[in-house]
Write an enzyme that holds these catalytic residues in place. Sequence first.
Site, PDB file in Angstrom:
ATOM      1  N   PHE A 239       0.808  -1.225   0.000  1.00 40.37           N
ATOM      2  CA  PHE A 239       0.000   0.000   0.000  1.00 40.37           C
ATOM      3  C   PHE A 239       0.830   1.258   0.000  1.00 40.37           C
ATOM      4  O   PHE A 239       0.322   2.342  -0.072  1.00 40.37           O
ATOM      5  CB  PHE A 239      -0.935   0.008   1.212  1.00 40.37           C
ATOM      6  CG  PHE A 239      -2.010  -1.017   1.112  1.00 40.37           C
ATOM      7  CD1 PHE A 239      -1.836  -2.271   1.677  1.00 40.37           C
ATOM      8  CD2 PHE A 239      -3.172  -0.767   0.405  1.00 40.37           C
ATOM      9  CE1 PHE A 239      -2.820  -3.243   1.564  1.00 40.37           C
ATOM     10  CE2 PHE A 239      -4.161  -1.729   0.288  1.00 40.37           C
ATOM     11  CZ  PHE A 239      -3.978  -2.974   0.869  1.00 40.37           C
TER      12      PHE A 239
ATOM     13  N   VAL B 251       7.376   3.009   4.091  1.00 39.55           N
ATOM     14  CA  VAL B 251       7.522   3.377   5.506  1.00 39.55           C
ATOM     15  C   VAL B 251       8.803   4.214   5.620  1.00 39.55           C
ATOM     16  O   VAL B 251       9.835   3.820   5.078  1.00 39.55           O
ATOM     17  CB  VAL B 251       7.650   2.129   6.398  1.00 39.55           C
ATOM     18  CG1 VAL B 251       7.713   2.533   7.868  1.00 39.55           C
ATOM     19  CG2 VAL B 251       6.479   1.184   6.153  1.00 39.55           C
TER      20      VAL B 251
ATOM     21  N   ASP C  49      -1.038 -11.416  13.043  1.00 41.26           N
ATOM     22  CA  ASP C  49      -0.409 -12.358  12.135  1.00 41.26           C
ATOM     23  C   ASP C  49       1.072 -12.498  12.507  1.00 41.26           C
ATOM     24  O   ASP C  49       1.866 -11.618  12.174  1.00 41.26           O
ATOM     25  CB  ASP C  49      -0.559 -11.755  10.718  1.00 41.26           C
ATOM     26  CG  ASP C  49      -0.414 -12.835   9.689  1.00 41.26           C
ATOM     27  OD1 ASP C  49      -0.744 -12.600   8.523  1.00 41.26           O
ATOM     28  OD2 ASP C  49       0.047 -13.928  10.077  1.00 41.26           O
TER      29      ASP C  49
ATOM     30  N   LYS D 296       3.521 -13.963  11.423  1.00 40.04           N
ATOM     31  CA  LYS D 296       4.472 -14.422  10.398  1.00 40.04           C
ATOM     32  C   LYS D 296       5.809 -13.744  10.650  1.00 40.04           C
ATOM     33  O   LYS D 296       5.857 -12.643  11.202  1.00 40.04           O
ATOM     34  CB  LYS D 296       3.974 -14.017   9.011  1.00 40.04           C
ATOM     35  CG  LYS D 296       2.946 -14.955   8.426  1.00 40.04           C
ATOM     36  CD  LYS D 296       2.861 -14.843   6.914  1.00 40.04           C
ATOM     37  CE  LYS D 296       2.622 -13.412   6.473  1.00 40.04           C
ATOM     38  NZ  LYS D 296       1.195 -13.040   6.607  1.00 40.04           N
TER      39      LYS D 296
ATOM     40  N   ASN E  51       6.591 -10.046  10.250  1.00 33.88           N
ATOM     41  CA  ASN E  51       5.986  -9.047  11.141  1.00 33.88           C
ATOM     42  C   ASN E  51       6.725  -8.887  12.458  1.00 33.88           C
ATOM     43  O   ASN E  51       6.190  -8.268  13.372  1.00 33.88           O
ATOM     44  CB  ASN E  51       4.538  -9.457  11.460  1.00 33.88           C
ATOM     45  CG  ASN E  51       3.646  -9.347  10.239  1.00 33.88           C
ATOM     46  OD1 ASN E  51       4.058  -8.787   9.237  1.00 33.88           O
ATOM     47  ND2 ASN E  51       2.451  -9.909  10.315  1.00 33.88           N
TER      48      ASN E  51
ATOM     49  N   ASP F 227       2.778  -6.480  12.738  1.00 39.38           N
ATOM     50  CA  ASP F 227       1.495  -6.665  12.065  1.00 39.38           C
ATOM     51  C   ASP F 227       1.251  -5.650  10.975  1.00 39.38           C
ATOM     52  O   ASP F 227       0.514  -4.691  11.152  1.00 39.38           O
ATOM     53  CB  ASP F 227       0.365  -6.566  13.073  1.00 39.38           C
ATOM     54  CG  ASP F 227      -0.888  -7.124  12.433  1.00 39.38           C
ATOM     55  OD1 ASP F 227      -1.910  -7.243  13.110  1.00 39.38           O
ATOM     56  OD2 ASP F 227      -0.821  -7.433  11.231  1.00 39.38           O
TER      57      ASP F 227
ATOM     58  N   THR G 246       5.457 -17.834   1.752  1.00 38.86           N
ATOM     59  CA  THR G 246       5.842 -19.130   2.272  1.00 38.86           C
ATOM     60  C   THR G 246       4.662 -19.801   2.965  1.00 38.86           C
ATOM     61  O   THR G 246       3.805 -19.150   3.536  1.00 38.86           O
ATOM     62  CB  THR G 246       7.018 -19.031   3.273  1.00 38.86           C
ATOM     63  OG1 THR G 246       7.393 -20.338   3.632  1.00 38.86           O
ATOM     64  CG2 THR G 246       6.607 -18.246   4.514  1.00 38.86           C
TER      65      THR G 246
END
Length: 271
Positions: free
Chosen positions: A23, A26, A135, A137, A140, A153, A170
């Site tokens: 999106f 950063v 999440d 993962k 994160n 997240d 993955t």
Amino acid sequence: MAKSEEWGLGDFDIGKCIGEGKFGKVYLAREKQSGYVVAIKVIFKAKLDKYRFHAHLRREIEIQHGLDHPNVLRLFAWFHDDTRVFLVLEYAAKGELYKLLRSLRHFSEKRAATYVASLAGALAYCHEKHVIHRDIKPENLLLDLEGRLKIADFGWAVQSNSKRHTMCGTIDYLAPEMVEKKAHDHAVDNWTLGILCYEFLYGVPPFEAADQFDTLKRILKVDLKFPSTHYVSAEAKDLIRKLLVKDSSKRLSLQEILKHPWIVKNADPSG
Ligand SMILES: COc1ccc(C(=O)Nc2ccccc2)cc1NC(=O)CCSc1ncnc(N)c1Br
């Protein structure tokens, strides 16, 4: 002039880009009045329109705003102009936990146990706040200046500057109920904690295989093997075995993880 409630871009000096996502990007930034360093995530409204993510982002901001835990990356504020939404985030000065894992090859049992305890604490806090969309993962997980773990997240896949391609898409972290597309609840997080604990200690996820189909078969069989490349304690293996359980109702709960002998013995309480 009295400080208006609303933050704006003019309140910050914007620095280098530290992450890039679906999106937007950063940036490192410093709030001018206090000199406080933050990360500012810029999200293009056009992208939100394209993926119809307005409601998701609004809900996420409401949820995030209410979260305050030492191991959850803070969302301090947000503001927008006509083309972009800006999220003012806590800055994790030591960046991505995965870069550290790659450079150390595997973590010590103390470091691994500290991170697992931090994750279990953060997840317990989130579940208590009825937020299960944490999440965990690897993408994160960030580290702050003191090396404390922060669940970042990203809301959506974020590729940091170190264009990591091994992780994106993955399936190593999928729980069996996800693979079998059964209904899943937050016990999925407990499975993922088992995957992460294994990977912290061995440097690779437990069901890694040449191709994705073999990985899925290994996950469904819970084909768990502990290589003898280096010493790992029996207590660590015991915790992993009690998390990587196919029946999600039989996995250790977050509370039980925090009381497990390996965690009690090895985790640094200051997180
Ligand atoms: C609470 O953290 C978030 C909360 C929400 C969202 C988000 O985008 N939600 C969202 C975006 C679009 C649509 C729906 C949801 C993203 C984050 N977090 C991030 O994006 C992490 C940015 S990278 C970074 N951050 C700090 N220090 C570093 N060293 C780095 Br690298």
